[in-house]
Write a protein that holds these residues in place. Structure first.
Motif, short mmCIF file in Angstrom:
data_model
loop_
_atom_site.label_atom_id
_atom_site.label_comp_id
_atom_site.label_asym_id
_atom_site.label_seq_id
_atom_site.Cartn_x
_atom_site.Cartn_y
_atom_site.Cartn_z
N LYS A 160 0.86 -1.12 -0.22
CA LYS A 160 0.02 0.14 -0.03
C LYS A 160 0.91 1.29 0.01
N LEU A 164 0.71 3.79 -3.05
CA LEU A 164 0.47 5.29 -2.85
C LEU A 164 1.51 6.03 -2.98
N ASP A 248 -2.83 2.70 8.41
CA ASP A 248 -2.76 1.24 7.88
C ASP A 248 -1.05 0.73 7.40
N GLY B 572 -20.57 13.70 17.89
CA GLY B 572 -19.31 13.92 17.46
C GLY B 572 -18.48 12.71 17.37
N SER B 573 -19.02 11.63 17.21
CA SER B 573 -18.12 10.26 16.73
C SER B 573 -17.40 9.62 17.72
N THR B 574 -17.43 10.23 18.90
CA THR B 574 -16.87 9.74 20.03
C THR B 574 -17.34 8.75 21.00
N GLU B 575 -17.01 7.65 20.45
CA GLU B 575 -17.75 6.54 21.03
C GLU B 575 -17.22 6.26 22.40
N VAL B 576 -15.90 6.57 22.61
CA VAL B 576 -15.49 6.35 23.82
C VAL B 576 -15.96 7.16 25.05
N LEU B 604 -16.44 6.57 8.79
CA LEU B 604 -15.01 6.58 9.02
C LEU B 604 -14.43 5.17 8.62
N ILE B 607 -14.33 5.03 4.98
CA ILE B 607 -13.10 5.73 4.18
C ILE B 607 -11.77 5.03 4.33
N GLN B 608 -11.57 4.65 5.47
CA GLN B 608 -10.49 3.90 5.85
C GLN B 608 -10.85 2.08 5.77
N GLY B 610 -9.33 0.06 3.75
CA GLY B 610 -8.11 -0.70 3.52
C GLY B 610 -7.89 -1.13 2.13
N ILE B 612 -7.10 -0.33 -1.52
CA ILE B 612 -5.96 0.49 -2.06
C ILE B 612 -6.51 1.39 -3.25
N TYR B 615 -8.38 4.24 -1.73
CA TYR B 615 -7.51 5.22 -1.01
C TYR B 615 -6.76 6.09 -2.03
N ALA B 616 -6.34 5.57 -3.28
CA ALA B 616 -5.82 6.26 -4.26
C ALA B 616 -6.87 7.33 -4.89
N TRP B 618 -9.24 8.63 -3.02
CA TRP B 618 -9.33 10.02 -1.92
C TRP B 618 -8.12 10.76 -2.42
N VAL B 619 -6.66 10.27 -2.75
CA VAL B 619 -5.74 11.27 -2.95
C VAL B 619 -6.20 11.95 -4.22
#
Lengths: 506, 635
Positions: A160, A164, A248, B572-576, B604, B607-608, B610, B612, B615-616, B618-619
Motif C-alpha cells: 500500500k 500510494l 494502515d 461527534g463520533s466519540t464512542e469512547v 470513517l 473511508i479507511q 483498506g 487501495i 485510497y488512491a 481519495w488522494v
C-alpha cells in the motif's frame, strides 16, 4: 566537481559505505554476525555526524555541485536530528530484530540508506535533487515497512505504501516539471528569483534561438505546479487529505520502523517542504498559505477525532501523528522566520517523545507484536514501573504538559501563529490539543488504574532499550526545562535560510 | 527557598521508585519527613520575610530576544500564607493518612502521589511568573486525577477521576488563552513586570478592554479548579477518592488555587471592575446554590463536598467585592476546619467500617468522643460561631460585602447571609444525625465501632485547636483587636480605589449579631427537624414535593449537562466518551445518538476501508480540490 563538493556530501558517503558494509556482512557472514551490524550502523552514523560537525560553522559554506546542495545551518540541524533518530531506532530495534528473526544485515543497511536519502533531502536546494533524495529514502522505507515477511499485514502495508507513495511521487514529479516549464529553473533560489522578476530564466542559457521563449511567468501554471508539489509533500508528512495511508502503514510496519517513519521521514519531508515553499515559492505565499491553513486544521481535527476511537496503540499513535503534522502546519502557515524555527523545534521534540513511545510499544509488544491493544496495557504501572513511567512521560509530552519538550513545541508554534495574526487557527489548535489529552490519558489510565486482565509477560528491559528510554526521557525533560539551546540553533538556521533570500544571493 | 517544593518531589521519587520494597514505616517516614522539612523551611522563610518580598531567580527558562521567562520563586505575604497552609495542613493530613491507609495495598503509590501533589501545589503558590504557575496548575490537576482514581478497581472512582479531569480542563482552556493574552498585552509573564504595568492601565470601566477579558479568562480557570458554577460538578464525584485526599486536595489546598489566582492577579482585577462584578456574582450564586443542595444529601462526604463548594463561593465572592485579604483569611480558616471535617468524617467512616450514609449512623457521640469533639469544633467554625476561626473570616467577608460600593453589594450580602443560615442547617443536620440520637447502624457494624488510633486523632486535635484559635490573628478592630493578618497581607494585594465606604462600628456590630442569630436559627431548625421531631422533616419534605425532589436530585444539573454537552459529543463520533460518561442513560435520545455514532463510525471505517483503489481515489479527490483552488486563485 571539486573536493569541497565531496566534503559537503561526506556524511552521505560515510552512510552509504557503512550501509554497503553492513549489507555485505549480512550476505556473507552467516553465524552470529547480527551483533556487529548495529555497531557498524552506529559507527557510520557517528562518523556522518562527525563529518557534519567538522564543517562547522555552517553559515559560510558555499553551495556544492553548482548549487544543487546547500549545507547550511538548516540542513545541519536536520542532519543531526536524522542521525539521532536513526541511532535511537537502531538501538531500540536490536531486541526486535532478534525476536522476530529479521535479516539484520539488510535491515540496518536499509535504515542507513533511508537516512542517507533523508540527509540529501535536507541539503538539496534543487527540485531534481530533492526528488532523488526523496526516492532514495522512500524506496528503503517501502522495503522496511514490509520487513516482517511472514506477516500478511506487514506485506500488505508495504504494498500500500509503495503504490500510494509512487502515486504521490508522480504528482510531485509532475509539479517539478511544470515548475520548470513555468520558470525555466529547478534550482530553488533561481525559481525564487524568476518568480520575483516574473521572468522565465531560460534566457540564462543565452542561446539566441531560445529568446522567443523569454516571457512572463504564466501564473496559472505556477499555481497548478504549487498544488502538485503540495500533494507530494503533504502525502509524505501525512497531512489531510493525503493522510489516508498512514494508519494502515504505521500499524502494519514493524514497530521500530513505524517510529522511524513517524519521526525521521516526517522530519525530512518537512525539511524539503519548508525549503521549497519558504525559499522558492516565498513570493507566492498568499496563494499557498490557505492550503496550509485548511490542511493543518483538518489534520488536527481528523487526526484527533479518529485517534479517540482507536483501541490499538500503534493505530492511535498513527492518527496522533496526523494531528501533530497538523500542529506543525499551523506554524508553517505563519510562514515567518519564527514559524520555521517553531517547526524545527517541534520536529525535534516530537521525534524524541515519539521514538520513546514507540520504543515502549515495541518492547511491550513481545513476539509477533501480540500486545498492542490498549487493554493489554492495563496494570503495566505495577509490573514494569520503568516502562510505564517513561511511557507516561512521553504521553504527557505528546499532550503538551509543561516541563516537557512537547509543551514548548506547542508553545512556540502557537506563539508564531499568533504573531502572524492567525488567531482563529491558534484557538482551534489549542482546542484540539485539549481534545487530544483525552486519548493519551486513556493509556495512562489503563496503565495505572486498571487491574491487569490477563497475565501478560513483560520481558526484562535490555541495556540498549533502557538507554533509549532514559535518553529520550531525559531529552524530553531537557527540552522542557532548557529549550533555549535547541531553539537558538533553530532560530539561527531559520534566519539564515531566509536571509539569503532578502539579499537575492544565489 | 527552592528546597520547599523540591523536598516533597524527592519524597515522591523515593517512594515511587523504591517504595515497593520498603515497609509501611519507611514509606511514611520518607513522605512525612519530606513534608515536615519543607514546612519548617517555609516557616523559616516566612518569619525572615518581614515586610519585604523576595524574588529568587534561579536560571532562565526561555530566553528569547523579546520574551524571557525564568525559573523563579516569589515569596510575599500571600504566597507565604499559602505555602504555610499547604505544608502545614498537608503535614497533618500526611500523618493522619498513615493510620487511615494502613492495610490498603500500594501505600507507597498513595504517598508518592500525595508528595508529588504537594510539590506541584507549592510550585503553583510560589511561582514567580504565570508560566511556572501553569506547571503547578496542570500538575495538581493530574495528581488529583490520579488520586481520585486511586481505588482503580472501583469503576465509578476511575470515572470520577476522568470527570474531574475533563471538566477542569474546560476551565484550563480559558486560563491558557488568558495567559496568551497576558503575554501579548504585557510582553511578559512575570508578576513583577505585569503588576506595576497593569496599575498604569486606565481603569476599564465599560468592561470592553483587554484587562476585563484577561480577568474573565483567568476566572474561567478559577471556576474550573475551585468548582464554581457552572463547572462544579466534578467535586462531589471526586469524593470517591480516599478521604485524606478529599481533605488535602478537595478541601484545603487545590480547590483554593482558583481563589489564589484571583487574589494573586488582584492588580489586574482592580483595573477591571466589570470582571470583578462577574467574580462576585458567580461566587455568591455558587455559595447559595451549593448550600441548598447540601441540605438533602445523605453521604457524609458529599455533604462536605457541597459545603466546600459553597465556602469556596464565599471566598470568590469576597474577591469579587475587592476584599482579597478577607478571601485569603477565609481560605486559611477554611483550610483548617474543612480539612478537620473531612478527616473527622474519615474517622467516622473508619469507625463504621466504610459506611458513608448518615441515615445509617447516629449516637456516635459516646463511642468516638475525640472524633465527636473535634468534629463539633470544626462545625462551629464552619457556621461561624464566636470565637471560632470561621466567625472572624466569615464575618469579615459579610461586612466587606455589605459595605462594598460595587453595585448590588446589599443584595449579595442578603444572599450570603441566607447561605450562612443554610450552612448552619446542613452541618447541624450532619452533626445531629451522625453523633446524636439513636444508633441506626446494623447491629453487626455497631458492635465494631471504635475510636481511631492516635496517629489519626492527634492531627484531628491539632486542627481542632487551629479551628478555634486560627481566626484570632484577624481579630477585628472594633472588638479590641487590630486585624494583624490583613494588614500583613496588604502589600501583596491590590485594593480597588475607594471601594469600601467606611462603615460605622455600631453597624458592623449589628450585622455581626444578625449573622450569629441566623446561624443559631439554622442550628435550631436542624435540631428541630432532624433530632427532636424527625417526622416533621418528612412532612416538610412531602409538603414541598417539587422543590424537595429538585434539591434531592441536585437541580438535575448532571442530567442537564449530559443532555447538553455529552450527547453532542457522542454525536461527534466519540464512542469512547459515550461509553464512559453516559452509561446508564437509557432513553430514546441516547439511542438515537448511539445510532448516529455507529453510522459515523461506519463512515470513517468506509473511508479507511483498506482498499487501495479507494485510497488512491481519495488522494486524487484531494489533489483535484487543491488544484482547483490553486488554479482559480492564481488566475
Amino acid at each position: 566537481m571539486q573536493t569541497s563538493d565531496l566534503i559537503r556530501i561526506l556524511p552521505e558517503i560515510i552512510l552509504a559505505v557503512a550501509g554497503i558494509v553492513v549489507m555485505l556482512l549480512g550476505a556473507f557472514q552467516k553465524q552470529n554476525a547480527g551483533r556487529m551490524h548495529p555497531a557498524i550502523a552506529l559507527l557510520g552514523l557517528l562518523g556522518a555526524a562527525g563529518a557534519i560537525a567538522y564543517q562547522y560553522p555552517w553559515r559560510s559554506l558555499d553551495p556544492a555541485f553548482g548549487g544543487m546542495l546547500e549545507l547550511d545551518a538548516f540542513s545541519a540541524f536536520f542532519h543531526i536530528l536524522f542521525f539521532l533518530v536513526a541511532a535511537l531506532v537502531v538501538l531500540s530495534s536490536s531486541e526486535y530484530v532478534a525476536q522476530e528473526r529479521l535479516a539484520s544485515g539488510e535491515y540496518h543497511a536499509l535504515l542507513l540508506f533511508a537516512t542517507m536519502g533523508m540527509g540529501l533531502m535536507a541539503s538539496s536546494n534543487d527540485l531534481i535533487m530533492i526528488f532523488i533524495g526523496l526516492e532514495i529514502s522512500s524506496l528503503a522505507s517501502y522495503i522496511l515497512v514490509g520487513f516482517r515477511r511472514g506477516v500478511a499485514t506487514s506485506s500488505e502495508s508495504s504494498l500500500k505504501y509503495f503504490l500510494l507513495g509512487s502515486f504521490a511521487t508522480a504528482f510531485l514529479l509532475y509539479g517539478i516539471a511544470l515548475m520548470f516549464g513555468a520558470t525555466g529553473a529547478t534550482n530553488l533560489t533561481e525559481i525564487h528569483l524568476a518568480l520575483q522578476a516574473e521572468q522565465n530564466t531560460v534566457t540564462a542559457m543565452a542561446s539566441p534561438q531560445l529568446t522567443p521563449l523569454v516571457g512572463p511567468v504564466p501564473t496559472a501554471l505556477v499555481g497548478l505546479s504549487i498544488a502538485l508539489l503540495f500533494v507530494g509533500f503533504a502525502f509524505k508528512v501525512s497531512a489531510v487529505p493525503f493522510q489516508i495511508w498512514t494508519p494502515d502503514v504505521y500499524q502494519g510496519a514493524p514497530t521500530p520502523v513505524t517510529a522511524f517513519l513517524s519521526t525521521g521521514s516526517k522530519a525530512a519531508a518537512f525539511a524539503v517542504f519548508l525549503r521549497v515553499f519558504m525559499v522558492a515559492l516565498e513570493g507566492s505565499a498568499q496563494d499557498w498559505v490557505w492550503l496550509l491553513w485548511v490542511s493543518g486544521l483538518l489534520s488536527m481535527v481528523l487526526g484527533n477525532l479518529a485517534a479517540l476511537l482507536q483501541t490499538n496503540i500503534k493505530r492511535m499513535l498513527a492518527y496522533s501523528s496526523i494531528a501533530h503534522a497538523g500542529y506543525i502546519l499551523v506554524a508553517f502557515t505563519a510562514h515567518s522566520e519564527e514559524g520555521v524555527a517553531a517547526v524545527m523545534f517541534y520536529l525535534a521534540a516530537y521525534a524524541l517523545m515519539n521514538i520513546g513511545a514507540f520504543a515502549v510499544v515495541s518492547h511491550f509488544g513481545n513476539r509477533g507484536e501480540r500486545y498492542v491493544e490498549m487493554e493489554h496495557y492495563a496494570g503495566l504501572g505495577y509490573r514494569a514501573p520503568l516502562l510505564a513511567a517513561s511511557m507516561t512521560v512521553f504521553l504527557l509530552s505528546l499532550i503538551g504538559i509543561p516541563l516537557t519538550g512537547g509543551f514548548f513545541g506547542k508553545f512556540y508554534i502557537f506563539r508564531a501563529a499568533l504573531h502572524a495574526d492567525l488567531v482563529w487557527l491558534t484557538v482551534l489548535g489549542v482546542l484540539n490539543s485539549a481534545i487530544a489529552a483525552y486519548y493519551y490519558l486513556r493509556v495512562i489510565v489503563f496503565m495505572y488504574m486498571h487491574p491487569a486482565a490477563e497475565q501478560i509477560p513483560v520481558e526484562r528491559v535490555r541495556p540498549a532499550m533502557g538507554f533509549v528510554l532514559i535518553f529520550s526521557m531525559a531529552a524530553t525533560f531537557l527540552l522542557g526545562i532548557f529549550p533555549q539551546a535547541v531553539l537558538d540553533f533553530a532560530s539561527q538556521a531559520a534566519a539564515l535560510l531566509l536571509e539569503n533570500l532578502g539579499n537575492g544571493v544565489l | 527557598m527552592w528546597l520547599i517544593p523540591i523536598l516533597p518531589l524527592l519524597g515522591a521519587a523515593l517512594n515511587g521508585l523504591w517504595g515497593k520494597r520498603l515497609p509501611l514505616r519507611g514509606i511514611a517516614a520518607i513522605a512525612v519527613g519530606a513534608v515536615a522539612c519543607s514546612f519548617l523551611l517555609a516557616l523559616i522563610a516566612c518569619l525572615s520575610l518581614g515586610d519585604a518580598t523576595r524574588m529568587e531567580v534561579y536560571f532562565p527558562w526561555i530566553a528569547g530576544a523579546d520574551f524571557q521567562v525564568d525559573f523563579n520563586l516569589y515569596l510575599d505575604p500571600l504566597s507565604a500564607v499559602m505555602s504555610l497552609i499547604v505544608t502545614g495542613v498537608g503535614l497533618l493530613i500526611h500523618i493522619y493518612s498513615i493510620g487511615y491507609m494502613s492495610g490498603e495495598k500500594g501505600v507507597h503509590r498513595f504517598f508518592a502521589y500525595m508528595n508529588l501533589f504537594l510539590f506541584f501545589m507549592l510550585t503553583l503558590v510560589l511561582a514567580g511568573n504565570y508560566l511556572l504557575l501553569l506547571v503547578g496548575w496542570e500538575g495538581v490537576g493530574l495528581c488529583s486525577y490520579l488520586l481520585i482514581g486511586y481505588y482503580f478497581r472501583r469503576e465509578d472512582a476511575a470515572d470520577a477521576g476522568k470527570k474531574a479531569f475533563i471538566v477542569t480542563r474546560l476551565g484550563d482552556l480559558g486560563f491558557l488563552i488568558g495567559l496568551i493574552l497576558l503575554y501579548t498585552t504585557f510582553g511578559s509573564l512575570d508578576y513583577l513586570v505585569i503588576f506595576p504595568e497593569a496599575a498604569q492601565f486606565p481603569v476599564d470601566s465599560d468592561g470592553s478592554g483587554t484587562l476585563t477579558l484577561i480577568g474573565l479568562l483567568l476566572l474561567a480557570g478559577a471556576v474550573g479548579k475551585s468548582a464554581q458554577i457552572p463547572l462544579y460538578v466534578w467535586l462531589p464525584d471526586a469524593m470517591l477518592g480516599p478521604t485524606p485526599v478529599s481533605a488535602l486536595i478537595h478541601a484545603a489546598t487545590m480547590v483554593t488555587a482558583g481563589v489564589y489566582i484571583i487574589a494573586r492577579s488582584s492588580p489586574i482585577y482592580v483595573q477591571a471592575p466589570e470582571a470583578l462584578m462577574v467574580v462576585a456574582v458567580i461566587g455568591c450564586i455558587t455559595a447559595l446554590y451549593a448550600a441548598t443542595i447540601g441540605i438533602l444529601q445523605t453521604d457524609i462526604k458529599r455533604i462536605l463536598a457541597y459545603s466546600t463548594i459553597s465556602q469556596l463561593g464565599y471566598m470568590v465572592m469576597a474577591c469579587g467585592v475587592g476584599a482579597f485579604g478577607a478571601a485569603v483569611f477565609h481560605l486559611m480558616t477554611h483550610a483548617f476546619f474543612k480539612a478537620l471535617l473531612f478527616l473527622g468524617a474519615g474517622s467516622v467512616i473508619h469507625a463504621m467500617g466504610g459506611e458513608q450514609d448518615i441515615r445509617k449512623m447516629g449516637g456516635l457521640r459516646k463511642k468516638i468522643p475525640v472524633t465527636f469533639w473535634t468534629f463539633l469544633f470544626a462545625s462551629l467554625a464552619l457556621i461561624g460561631a464566636f470565637p471560632f476561626a470561621g466567625f472572624f473570616s466569615k464575618d469579615e467577608i459579610l461586612w466587606r460585602t455589605f459595605t462594598s460600593s460595587t453595585g448590588g453589594g446589599r443584595l449579595l450580602w442578603v444572599l450570603a447571609l441566607l447561605t450562612a443560615g443554610l450552612t448552619a442547617v446542613y452541618i447541624g443536620r450532619l452533626v445531629f444525625l451522625t453523633f446524636f440520637g439513636e444508633s441506626r447502624a446494623d447491629p453487626e457494624v455497631a458492635s465494631h465501632i471504635h475510636e481511631s488510633p492516635k496517629v489519626m486523632t492527634i492531627p484531628l486535635i491539632v486542627l481542632a485547636v487551629l479551628s478555634l484559635i486560627g481566626g484570632w490573628i484577624g481579630w477585628p478592630r472594633f472588638l479590641g483587636g487590630s486585624n494583624h493578618f490583613e494588614r500583613w497581607l496588604e502589600p501583596a494585594l491590590a485594593a480597588p480605589a475607594a471601594a469600601h465606604a467606611a462603615g460605622e462600628e455600631s453597624l458592623e456590630f449589628l450585622l455581626m449579631g444578625l449573622s450569629l442569630a441566623v446561624a443559631a436559627l439554622g442550628v435550631y431548625i436542624a435540631y428541630y427537624l432532624f433530632l427532636k421531631r424527625r417526622e416533621a422533616a418528612d412532612r416538610l419534605a412531602q409538603a414541598s414535593g417539587g422543590i424537595y425532589r429538585l434539591l434531592l436530585n441536585k437541580y438535575y444539573v448532571d442530567e442537564i449537562y449530559r443532555f447538553l454537552f455529552v450527547k453532542p459529543l457522542v454525536m461527534g463520533s466519540t464512542e469512547v466518551l459515550w461509553k464512559t460518561l453516559d452509561v446508564g442513560a437509557i432513553d430514546g435520545a441516547v439511542n438515537l445518538a448511539a445510532r448516529t455514532t455507529r453510522s459515523l463510525g461506519n463512515a470513517l471505517r468506509k473511508i479507511q476501508s483498506g482498499n487501495i483503489r479507494s485510497y488512491a481515489g481519495w488522494v486524487v479527490l484531494g489533489a483535484l480540490l487543491l488544484i482547483g483552488f490553486m488554479v482559480t486563485a492564481a488566475s
